[in-house]
Design a protein around this motif. Structure first.
Motif, PDB file in Angstrom:
ATOM      1  N   ASP A 164       0.857  -1.195   0.000  1.00  0.00           N
ATOM      2  CA  ASP A 164       0.000   0.000   0.000  1.00  0.00           C
ATOM      3  C   ASP A 164       0.881   1.230   0.000  1.00  0.00           C
ATOM      4  N   LYS A 165       0.885   1.940  -1.111  1.00  0.00           N
ATOM      5  CA  LYS A 165       1.748   3.110  -1.256  1.00  0.00           C
ATOM      6  C   LYS A 165       1.481   4.124  -0.151  1.00  0.00           C
ATOM      7  N   GLY A 166       2.560   4.569   0.487  1.00  0.00           N
ATOM      8  CA  GLY A 166       2.458   5.608   1.482  1.00  0.00           C
ATOM      9  C   GLY A 166       2.037   5.161   2.867  1.00  0.00           C
ATOM     10  N   CYS A 167       1.636   3.904   3.011  1.00  0.00           N
ATOM     11  CA  CYS A 167       1.201   3.418   4.325  1.00  0.00           C
ATOM     12  C   CYS A 167       2.419   3.056   5.181  1.00  0.00           C
ATOM     13  N   ILE A 168       2.370   3.462   6.442  1.00  0.00           N
ATOM     14  CA  ILE A 168       3.477   3.203   7.357  1.00  0.00           C
ATOM     15  C   ILE A 168       3.398   1.761   7.863  1.00  0.00           C
ATOM     16  N   VAL A 169       4.546   1.065   7.812  1.00  0.00           N
ATOM     17  CA  VAL A 169       4.644  -0.288   8.350  1.00  0.00           C
ATOM     18  C   VAL A 169       5.560  -0.210   9.570  1.00  0.00           C
ATOM     19  N   SER A 170       5.077  -0.653  10.718  1.00  0.00           N
ATOM     20  CA  SER A 170       5.856  -0.559  11.950  1.00  0.00           C
ATOM     21  C   SER A 170       7.046  -1.504  11.911  1.00  0.00           C
ATOM     22  N   ARG A 171       8.058  -1.186  12.714  1.00  0.00           N
ATOM     23  CA  ARG A 171       9.216  -2.075  12.821  1.00  0.00           C
ATOM     24  C   ARG A 171       8.792  -3.444  13.324  1.00  0.00           C
ATOM     25  N   GLU A 172       7.856  -3.463  14.257  1.00  0.00           N
ATOM     26  CA  GLU A 172       7.391  -4.734  14.817  1.00  0.00           C
ATOM     27  C   GLU A 172       6.740  -5.600  13.748  1.00  0.00           C
ATOM     28  N   ASP A 173       5.917  -4.964  12.878  1.00  0.00           N
ATOM     29  CA  ASP A 173       5.255  -5.724  11.816  1.00  0.00           C
ATOM     30  C   ASP A 173       6.261  -6.243  10.799  1.00  0.00           C
ATOM     31  N   LEU A 174       7.276  -5.428  10.487  1.00  0.00           N
ATOM     32  CA  LEU A 174       8.299  -5.873   9.544  1.00  0.00           C
ATOM     33  C   LEU A 174       9.098  -7.046  10.102  1.00  0.00           C
ATOM     34  N   VAL A 175       9.473  -6.955  11.376  1.00  0.00           N
ATOM     35  CA  VAL A 175      10.215  -8.041  12.009  1.00  0.00           C
ATOM     36  C   VAL A 175       9.392  -9.319  12.004  1.00  0.00           C
ATOM     37  N   SER A 176       8.114  -9.203  12.339  1.00  0.00           N
ATOM     38  CA  SER A 176       7.229 -10.364  12.362  1.00  0.00           C
ATOM     39  C   SER A 176       7.096 -10.969  10.969  1.00  0.00           C
ATOM     40  N   TYR A 177       6.986 -10.119   9.949  1.00  0.00           N
ATOM     41  CA  TYR A 177       6.832 -10.578   8.567  1.00  0.00           C
ATOM     42  C   TYR A 177       8.112 -11.267   8.084  1.00  0.00           C
ATOM     43  N   LEU A 178       9.273 -10.729   8.504  1.00  0.00           N
ATOM     44  CA  LEU A 178      10.541 -11.259   8.033  1.00  0.00           C
ATOM     45  C   LEU A 178      10.938 -12.551   8.728  1.00  0.00           C
ATOM     46  N   TRP A 179      10.756 -12.590  10.027  1.00  0.00           N
ATOM     47  CA  TRP A 179      11.323 -13.704  10.795  1.00  0.00           C
ATOM     48  C   TRP A 179      10.301 -14.483  11.616  1.00  0.00           C
ATOM     49  N   ASP A 180       9.030 -14.172  11.462  1.00  0.00           N
ATOM     50  CA  ASP A 180       7.945 -14.898  12.123  1.00  0.00           C
ATOM     51  C   ASP A 180       7.884 -14.657  13.634  1.00  0.00           C
ATOM     52  N   SER A 181       9.000 -14.412  14.267  1.00  0.00           N
ATOM     53  CA  SER A 181       9.012 -14.190  15.706  1.00  0.00           C
ATOM     54  C   SER A 181      10.074 -13.165  16.056  1.00  0.00           C
ATOM     55  N   GLU A 182       9.731 -12.198  16.891  1.00  0.00           N
ATOM     56  CA  GLU A 182      10.687 -11.188  17.316  1.00  0.00           C
ATOM     57  C   GLU A 182      11.697 -11.758  18.304  1.00  0.00           C
ATOM     58  N   TRP A 183      11.425 -12.913  18.872  1.00  0.00           N
ATOM     59  CA  TRP A 183      12.236 -13.454  19.955  1.00  0.00           C
ATOM     60  C   TRP A 183      13.685 -13.671  19.550  1.00  0.00           C
ATOM     61  N   PHE A 184      13.901 -14.084  18.279  1.00  0.00           N
ATOM     62  CA  PHE A 184      15.241 -14.442  17.846  1.00  0.00           C
ATOM     63  C   PHE A 184      15.951 -13.311  17.108  1.00  0.00           C
ATOM     64  N   VAL A 185      15.350 -12.126  17.053  1.00  0.00           N
ATOM     65  CA  VAL A 185      15.865 -11.061  16.197  1.00  0.00           C
ATOM     66  C   VAL A 185      16.377  -9.891  17.017  1.00  0.00           C
ATOM     67  N   ASP A 186      17.639  -9.536  16.821  1.00  0.00           N
ATOM     68  CA  ASP A 186      18.190  -8.316  17.378  1.00  0.00           C
ATOM     69  C   ASP A 186      17.563  -7.147  16.628  1.00  0.00           C
ATOM     70  N   ASP A 187      17.148  -6.125  17.357  1.00  0.00           N
ATOM     71  CA  ASP A 187      16.490  -4.979  16.718  1.00  0.00           C
ATOM     72  C   ASP A 187      17.393  -4.337  15.671  1.00  0.00           C
ATOM     73  N   VAL A 209      13.861   6.595  -1.280  1.00  0.00           N
ATOM     74  CA  VAL A 209      12.674   5.773  -1.500  1.00  0.00           C
ATOM     75  C   VAL A 209      12.061   5.329  -0.171  1.00  0.00           C
ATOM     76  N   ILE A 210      12.879   4.744   0.685  1.00  0.00           N
ATOM     77  CA  ILE A 210      12.379   4.240   1.966  1.00  0.00           C
ATOM     78  C   ILE A 210      12.494   5.347   3.015  1.00  0.00           C
ATOM     79  N   GLN A 211      11.352   5.801   3.492  1.00  0.00           N
ATOM     80  CA  GLN A 211      11.315   6.889   4.468  1.00  0.00           C
ATOM     81  C   GLN A 211      11.058   6.337   5.875  1.00  0.00           C
ATOM     82  N   THR A 212      11.624   7.019   6.861  1.00  0.00           N
ATOM     83  CA  THR A 212      11.414   6.656   8.263  1.00  0.00           C
ATOM     84  C   THR A 212      10.457   7.642   8.915  1.00  0.00           C
ATOM     85  N   LYS A 213       9.436   7.115   9.560  1.00  0.00           N
ATOM     86  CA  LYS A 213       8.530   7.929  10.373  1.00  0.00           C
ATOM     87  C   LYS A 213       8.897   7.655  11.820  1.00  0.00           C
ATOM     88  N   ARG A 214       9.559   8.621  12.442  1.00  0.00           N
ATOM     89  CA  ARG A 214      10.113   8.406  13.776  1.00  0.00           C
ATOM     90  C   ARG A 214       9.043   7.921  14.751  1.00  0.00           C
TER      91      ARG A 214
END
Length: 221
Positions: A164-187, A209-214
């Protein structure tokens, strides 16, 4: 074309395996020197790794564990060690499959195919987004005739951010999408992947291209 990395110290075995994989349409990278094996594995940016356990300098267990600190690339342990403990240790350290030598080549090819489909399924082949294209089937970014290769994690990040163009994706959602569990992932691991992806965009002339929303996450403009 999927790229497969062979990490095997026996020249005859790795050459025969490389020839087999090329016959079945895979791009093959073979590591022959092991002093800087971890750096060479990261540089290869393969779609799948075939990893032996009995290696010089570092054994396959250590390499598998270290790979999993930063990469989500599918790993198949291919080894002559066939005890249940070897298989259990391999899986606990992050391997996706375990194949013993001597192996049936058709079974090995089938397992490679299954893992690749599982890891990279669901991507549209080519996505046009603003002034660049993402070819998910080849794993490349394209802009004005320039191309740069993407890792599996980088493709997953882009798949998530471009839904979805322009929609913010949280770090938590990205981590979950990438690795299924935040438990094993260093931030810091996500930050490293995002920064590498930004540099790849810049290398083909696509800026900011990739923007950060603090405090919220990331989005693509």
């Amino acid at each position: 074309m999927y790229k497969i990395l062979i990490v095997e110290d026996q020249e005859k075995i790795r050459n025969e395996l490389g020839e087999l994989l090329r016959r079945y349409g895979y791009e093959v990278v073979i590591i022959e020197e092991f002093e800087n094996v971890l750096e060479d594995i990261k540089k290869a940016e393969a779609h799948l790794i075939l990893l032996d356990i009995n290696l010089p300098v570092y054994d396959g267990y250590y390499i598998c564990k270290e790979i999993r600190q930063t990469l989500d690339t599918p790993i198949i342990i291919v080894t002559s060690r066939d005890s249940d403990m070897d298989e259990l240790m391999s899986m606990n350290l992050g391997a996706d499959d375990f194949v013993t030598k001597p192996y049936n080549t058709q079974i090995l090819l089938a397992r490679i195919s299954v893992l690749l489909k599982r890891a990279y399924a669901g991507y549209q082949e080519v996505v046009q987004f603003n002034n660049f294209k993402i070819n998910f089937s080849k794993g490349i970014l394209i802009n004005d005739g320039q191309e740069v290769e993407l890792t599996k994690n980088e493709m997953k990040i882009l798949a998530c951010l471009t839904k979805d163009k322009g929609c913010i994706v949280s770090r938590e959602d990205l981590v979950s999408y990438l690795w299924d569990s935040e438990w094993f992932v260093d931030d810091n691991t996500l930050t490293v992947n995002i920064n590498r992806l930004r540099k790849k965009f810049e290398s083909i002339g696509v800026e900011n291209v990739i923007q950060t929303k603090r405090g919220q996450g990331y989005f693509i403009e």
